[in-house]
Motif scaffolding. Structure first.
Motif, mmCIF file in Angstrom:
data_model
loop_
_atom_site.group_PDB
_atom_site.id
_atom_site.type_symbol
_atom_site.label_atom_id
_atom_site.label_comp_id
_atom_site.label_asym_id
_atom_site.label_seq_id
_atom_site.Cartn_x
_atom_site.Cartn_y
_atom_site.Cartn_z
ATOM 1 N N SER A 42 0.837 -1.211 0.000
ATOM 2 C CA SER A 42 0.000 0.000 0.000
ATOM 3 C C SER A 42 0.871 1.261 0.000
ATOM 4 N N GLY A 43 2.012 1.210 0.681
ATOM 5 C CA GLY A 43 2.932 2.351 0.639
ATOM 6 C C GLY A 43 3.479 2.562 -0.758
ATOM 7 N N LEU A 44 3.796 1.434 -1.393
ATOM 8 C CA LEU A 44 4.366 1.490 -2.740
ATOM 9 C C LEU A 44 3.355 2.036 -3.749
ATOM 10 N N THR A 45 2.125 1.557 -3.657
ATOM 11 C CA THR A 45 1.098 1.974 -4.619
ATOM 12 C C THR A 45 0.676 3.423 -4.376
ATOM 13 N N LEU A 46 0.710 3.833 -3.114
ATOM 14 C CA LEU A 46 0.369 5.216 -2.777
ATOM 15 C C LEU A 46 1.354 6.170 -3.448
ATOM 16 N N ILE A 47 2.631 5.818 -3.336
ATOM 17 C CA ILE A 47 3.682 6.667 -3.928
ATOM 18 C C ILE A 47 3.546 6.689 -5.446
ATOM 19 N N PHE A 48 3.252 5.533 -6.039
ATOM 20 C CA PHE A 48 3.089 5.520 -7.490
ATOM 21 C C PHE A 48 1.832 6.283 -7.895
ATOM 22 N N GLY A 49 0.761 6.054 -7.150
ATOM 23 C CA GLY A 49 -0.525 6.655 -7.505
ATOM 24 C C GLY A 49 -0.466 8.164 -7.568
ATOM 25 N N ILE A 50 0.250 8.766 -6.655
ATOM 26 C CA ILE A 50 0.247 10.226 -6.605
ATOM 27 C C ILE A 50 1.422 10.854 -7.345
ATOM 28 N N MET A 51 2.560 10.142 -7.377
ATOM 29 C CA MET A 51 3.757 10.775 -7.941
ATOM 30 C C MET A 51 4.233 10.131 -9.234
ATOM 31 N N ASP A 52 3.624 9.020 -9.637
ATOM 32 C CA ASP A 52 4.111 8.250 -10.784
ATOM 33 C C ASP A 52 5.561 7.816 -10.596
ATOM 34 N N VAL A 53 5.927 7.549 -9.348
ATOM 35 C CA VAL A 53 7.301 7.117 -9.065
ATOM 36 C C VAL A 53 7.279 5.656 -8.628
ATOM 37 N N ARG A 72 10.599 15.090 -15.395
ATOM 38 C CA ARG A 72 11.595 14.440 -16.263
ATOM 39 C C ARG A 72 11.098 13.047 -16.667
ATOM 40 N N ASP A 73 11.858 12.415 -17.526
ATOM 41 C CA ASP A 73 11.566 11.048 -17.949
ATOM 42 C C ASP A 73 11.413 10.146 -16.706
ATOM 43 N N PRO A 74 10.334 9.329 -16.633
ATOM 44 C CA PRO A 74 10.138 8.460 -15.462
ATOM 45 C C PRO A 74 11.342 7.555 -15.172
ATOM 46 N N LEU A 75 12.127 7.260 -16.217
ATOM 47 C CA LEU A 75 13.298 6.414 -16.027
ATOM 48 C C LEU A 75 14.268 7.036 -15.013
ATOM 49 N N THR A 76 14.336 8.370 -14.993
ATOM 50 C CA THR A 76 15.284 9.023 -14.071
ATOM 51 C C THR A 76 14.877 8.763 -12.616
ATOM 52 N N THR A 77 13.565 8.718 -12.356
ATOM 53 C CA THR A 77 13.144 8.454 -10.966
ATOM 54 C C THR A 77 13.417 6.997 -10.584
ATOM 55 N N ILE A 78 13.285 6.111 -11.571
ATOM 56 C CA ILE A 78 13.599 4.696 -11.294
ATOM 57 C C ILE A 78 15.080 4.571 -10.941
ATOM 58 N N LEU A 79 15.931 5.238 -11.735
ATOM 59 C CA LEU A 79 17.373 5.166 -11.470
ATOM 60 C C LEU A 79 17.707 5.800 -10.121
ATOM 61 N N ALA A 80 17.018 6.921 -9.813
ATOM 62 C CA ALA A 80 17.300 7.612 -8.541
ATOM 63 C C ALA A 80 16.932 6.734 -7.346
ATOM 64 N N THR A 81 15.757 6.109 -7.411
ATOM 65 C CA THR A 81 15.349 5.285 -6.266
ATOM 66 C C THR A 81 16.188 3.994 -6.196
ATOM 67 N N PHE A 82 16.583 3.486 -7.366
ATOM 68 C CA PHE A 82 17.445 2.298 -7.380
ATOM 69 C C PHE A 82 18.803 2.641 -6.744
ATOM 70 N N GLY A 83 19.313 3.809 -7.100
ATOM 71 C CA GLY A 83 20.575 4.273 -6.504
ATOM 72 C C GLY A 83 20.440 4.428 -4.999
ATOM 73 N N ALA A 84 19.321 5.020 -4.577
ATOM 74 C CA ALA A 84 19.092 5.204 -3.135
ATOM 75 C C ALA A 84 19.047 3.849 -2.429
ATOM 76 N N SER A 85 18.441 2.849 -3.099
ATOM 77 C CA SER A 85 18.341 1.528 -2.462
ATOM 78 C C SER A 85 19.732 0.925 -2.253
ATOM 79 N N LEU A 86 20.619 1.082 -3.254
ATOM 80 C CA LEU A 86 21.979 0.539 -3.112
ATOM 81 C C LEU A 86 22.734 1.250 -1.992
ATOM 82 N N VAL A 87 22.556 2.578 -1.924
ATOM 83 C CA VAL A 87 23.237 3.351 -0.880
ATOM 84 C C VAL A 87 22.757 2.886 0.500
ATOM 85 N N LEU A 88 21.439 2.734 0.641
ATOM 86 C CA LEU A 88 20.889 2.356 1.949
ATOM 87 C C LEU A 88 21.310 0.934 2.354
#
Lengths: 290, 429
Positions: free
Chosen positions: A27-38, A93-109
């Motif tokens: 539900s957290g994941l879908t909420l974020i996608f639903g409102i931000m397309d991220v 920006r292109d949705p791909l950039t948000t995918i890369l940003a969150t993927f990068g954040a996941s590796l950092v975390l």
């Protein structure tokens, strides 16, 4: 062939419990996608961070409830910071950039957790111990507690969305971002708030689930993979759809494991995903306009 | 006009203070300065060319926690070798590559170690599927590959080759050693295992070991690795048997221990399994739920039986000191630290015996390693061991233990010669 009713009852309970945990993550994941397309690839790491904060708070206070609350609040703040620093600059920006940003954040975390907490698994002691007889099995009370707590968190959030002032802002922004902005709703801050709420839900599920698996840097990965399946099957951005799909997929896997091996049972969720993408790409509960 | 994030970003690059050209210049300067700093062994070894040892380890991905402790053992051995004069007066340079816990990445990195780094030998490998994927790379390039953790039976069985050696135990040897004790605990067993190469081959080995001693395996449940919620699958395990035998490692070991206990399975049945379930790094997360567990391992962090020796005490103290740098909770050395440490020392012994000078001497090194006997010493604190010529598999003392009060209690130390099983390898020409 005789129908194994006892197994069906046990697996129904298992399916509902697993489904409720999954629903909280999804539900957290879908909420974020639903409102931000991220598509938030760092969701599993927020789940893991929540569990680690739960470990620390529980060790110093001994209160599971305090651990759950603190972990949710701290990870909500981390989520808000993450959104402001990495995602807000990428709006439009292109949705791909948000995918890369969150993927990068996941590796950092992930690597931060490994560096900070080391390679040793940590424990969260369950607040409720003991088992009850469920036919041939001893069944842990704590699993029922997880299901009820997940349902309570999801229910509270649904009430907030339905009747709360900020909940209405969120729904308005989901429906029409431009119109919401025109009506005076601070859309960028709604985005930040939603990301923080999604992060808090991930953290809460991390603390709730921690006692069953141990806490380690990669504990979020299997859950987030399943949550993605659930979000797609339920309909990207559909809150109710994700919850229904989480229970549906978990029940299917549990029932399948009665007759086939666990490895084959796990495939069931992927089959459902493929069928959904083929015949109803908007998801079982998603609106066609998305 | 309102400034956007992008404008700020451009300001940073074009402000005249930090231009791209200057940044590249500074970067080049720093790189040049780094190259002028001598490598750590230069002071002791002068211009001697180092032996390059390539090592694939999972530094990211699900196996990363194990990879972190593995490196501690490997680095400890390399530091000790360099401190005591190297190999034939030449230092050892360790080149570690992250296989990301993935076979395809591992294979690519192995190729990189061969072609770009031009390593002389390989010493590493954690996940069995990564080891199996990389073995052909080492073989094609005629490089000796000393496995340091991977346990899949086929590595020295059906997939064996002349370049790969395993200087520690394999599942069939554990099964031979553990079989009599398991059958004493109960005649009928159900095996629950990690459903991938290592888990499957280990399941077969134990099924045979239990059967050989008059026991019976009445059922087996394979669960995919990384399954977070095993309860729906463990719930199915019921029936008339005496013991539940687990074959899992890492976080899956923690999940099995916790969830089998929660379902009452570990109270209803005797609970035993591969030592990977109850390695020291898993014990804190298992808490009292692992109480009473019977395990077998090549190394446990105790000073009991044959492990009560001065070499092990020195190894333990140094490893514990180094582990503090990777884990704030100061863990104790486990089987991964031990096997990496001893694998590197095994390689050193072989290189010294064969007069190895580089990759071209791989055949001489293989000849020296085949049938090599290793004696209890600072190089091999776990105990005596030998590498069988036929399949390049080592045999060593196995330790059967029980967890009591959250601690390891040694029940029996099974000597190396009592763990021998027939070779399953047909060495390719």
């Amino acid at each position: 062939m005789a129908i194994p009713w006892d197994l069906i009852v046990v697996q129904t309970v298992n399916g509902i419990v697993t489904g409720m945990i999954l629903a909280l993550v999804a539900s957290g994941l879908t909420l974020i996608f639903g409102i931000m397309d991220v598509v938030n690839f760092a969701h599993g790491e927020l789940f893991m961070l929540g569990a680690y904060i739960g470990v620390l708070v529980l060790a110093s206070t001994g209160s599971f409830l305090l651990a759950l609350t603190t972990a949710s609040l701290v990870v909500a703040l981390i989520g808000a910071a993450l959104q402001i620093v990495t995602l807000r600059p990428l709006i439009g920006r292109d949705p791909l950039t948000t995918i890369l940003a969150t993927f990068g954040a996941s590796l950092v975390l992930q690597n931060y957790a490994l560096w900070q907490f080391g390679p040793i698994s940590r424990k969260i002691a369950e607040p409720v111990s003991g088992q009850f007889h469920l036919l041939y099995l001893e069944y842990p009370w704590y699993r029922l507690v997880i299901a009820v707590a997940s349902a309570a968190i999801i229910g509270a959030f649904w009430l907030f969305l339905k009747f709360g002032r900020y909940g209405i802002w969120i729904r308005a922004t989901t429906q029409d971002r431009v119109m919401a902005q025109a009506m005076g709703i601070p859309v960028p801050w709604v985005h930040t708030g939603v990301f923080a709420i999604g992060a808090a839900m991930a953290a809460a599920s991390g603390v709730l689930f921690g006692p069953l698996v141990g806490v380690e840097p990669y504990m979020g990965l299997p859950w987030v993979l399943k949550a993605f399946i659930v979000v797609v099957v339920g309909g990207m951005g559909s809150f109710g759809g994700s919850i229904a799909a989480a229970i549906f997929v978990s029940l299917l896997e549990s029932y399948a494991s009665i007759w086939v091996s666990p490895s084959q049972a796990i495939i069931v969720s992927f089959v459902v995903l493929i069928l959904t993408l083929l015949f109803r790409p908007t998801g079982l509960f998603g609106s066609a306009s998305r | 006009m309102t400034k956007t994030w992008n404008d700020d970003n451009e300001d940073f690059w074009y402000s005249g203070k930090v231009t791209r050209r200057r940044l590249v210049g500074w970067g080049g300067g720093i790189l040049g300065a780094t190259m002028l700093v001598p490598a750590p062994w230069r002071a002791a070894f002068g211009a001697e060319k180092p032996f390059k040892v390539g090592s694939l380890q999972p530094l990211t991905g699900p196996a990363a926690p194990g990879g972190k402790t593995s490196i501690v053992g490997l680095q400890m051995a390399v530091d000790r070798i360099n401190k005591t004069g190297g190999i034939h007066g030449r230092p050892v340079q360790l080149i570690i590559e992250d296989d990301e816990s993935k076979p395809d990445v591992g294979r690519r990195k192995a190729q990189k170690l061969v072609e770009e780094d031009e390593v002389d030998v390989s010493c590493g490998g954690f996940l069995s599927n990564v080891c199996l994927a990389c073995m052909p790379v080492w073989a094609q390039n005629k490089i000796v590959n000393m496995i340091s953790v991977c346990l899949d039976t086929t590595i020295t069985g059906s997939a064996c080759n002349k370049y790969t050696f395993r200087p520690f135990d394999a599942a069939p040897a554990q099964a031979v050693a553990f079989g009599p004790e398991l059958v004493k605990l109960g005649k009928k067993w159900h095996i629950v295992y990690a459903d991938y190469s290592w888990g499957q081959s280990t399941r077969d080995a134990y099924a045979e070991g239990i059967k050989k001693h008059g026991g019976e395996v009445v059922g087996a449940t394979g669960i995919p690795i990384g399954t977070a919620d095993m309860t729906p699958f463990l719930s199915k395990i019921t029936g008339n048997f005496d013991g539940l035998f687990g074959i899992f490692f890492g976080k899956d070991g923690v999940t099995l221990g916790n969830q089998a206990y929660d379902l009452g399975l570990t109270k209803k049945y005797k609970f035993a399994g591969d030592g990977a379930i109850a390695v020291p790094s898993n014990l804190p997360a298992l808490g009292n739920k692992i109480e009473g567990f019977y395990g077998i391992d090549r190394y446990i962090p105790v000073f009991q039986g044959p492990l009560d020796n001065p070499y092990n005490r020195r190894f333990f103290a140094e490893a514990a000191k180094r582990l503090k740098t990777v884990a704030p909770q100061a863990p104790v050395p486990d089987r991964y630290v031990q096997s990496n440490y001893e694998a590197m020392n095994c390689l050193k012994l072989g290189m010294e015996k064969s007069g190895f000078t580089g990759r071209k001497d791989s055949n001489k090194l293989i000849a020296a390693l085949e049938g090599l006997h290793m004696k209890l010493s600072d190089d091999f604190p776990q105990g005596d061991k030998f590498l069988r010529k036929e399949d390049h598999q080592a045999f060593l003392t196995e330790f059967i233990y029980q967890i009591k009060g959250g601690k390891y209690h040694l029940i029996e130390a099974v000597p190396a010669d009592k763990t021998v099983y027939p070779s399953m390898c047909t060495m390719p020409a």
